[in-house]
Design a protein around this motif. Structure first.
Motif: not given
Length: 189
Positions: A53-55, A62-70, A100-111, A114-117
């Motif tokens: 769920l947190k991932t 990350l996607k929502e923020m990237a869309d806004r920044v773009a 915003y805090e969730a966007a800094r959640y540690r993801l495994d390298p593969q995830t 493949a993210s908006a990171g």
């Protein structure tokens, strides 16, 4: 049996809303189940565990923020692009603190790959093109901008700027001017 109306996508959005309301650390399957008035066990047909769920919330943010920044930086260059980029991050952090805090959640390298990171890093490098920075200075600048934007947002969210007569917005504008000047100055000694 899968409960009608529940899906991983709907649970992710509800989890993101819960994060904004209560804080990302309060997002659990139990808390989400209470939101839907179901037993926590009924969510396991949609999600494996709280980590999933947190991932999912992190990927959503990350996607929502990237869309806004773009959208904010489209057609801009130089300081105008830097300011739009920075304001998009700050505005998102203020409007959606849990996401915003969730966007800094540690993801495994593969995830993470493949993210908006990576899109965030590409957009940062795109705005830095206007400053003509060569490597390794460009990488240093990417890290500096991320540190300043995220640090400012975190301090502001914690109320760290509430104890002086100088408005946080005034310091934010000063910070962006200083960053622009530093980036125009080229490489650091």
């Amino acid at each position: 049996m899968v409960r009608a109306g529940l899906s991983p996508e709907r649970l992710t959005l509800a989890g993101a809303e819960l994060a904004d309301e209560a804080g990302f650390d309060q997002v659990t399957l139990s808390a989400l189940a209470r939101r839907f008035d179901v037993k926590p066990a009924s969510l396991y047909s949609h999600l494996k565990n709280s980590h999933e769920l947190k991932t999912r919330i992190a990927l959503f943010a990350l996607k929502e923020m990237a869309d806004r920044v773009a959208y904010a930086v489209a057609g801009r260059a130089g300081k105008d692009a830097l300011t739009a980029f920075a304001n998009a991050y700050r505005d998102y952090a203020r409007a959606h603190p849990g996401r915003y805090e969730a966007a800094r959640y540690r993801l495994d390298p593969q995830t993470a790959a493949a993210s908006a990171g990576p899109r965030h890093a590409q957009m940062t490098r795109a705005i830095l093109r206007g400053y003509n920075l060569a490597e390794p200075d460009q990488t240093h600048a990417v890290r500096m901008l991320g540190s300043v934007f995220h640090g400012y947002a975190a301090l502001e969210a914690a109320g760290a700027f509430d104890h002086t007569d100088i408005a946080a917005q005034e310091s934010w504008a000063w910070t962006l001017d200083a960053l622009d000047a530093a980036l125009r100055g080229g490489s650091a000694p």
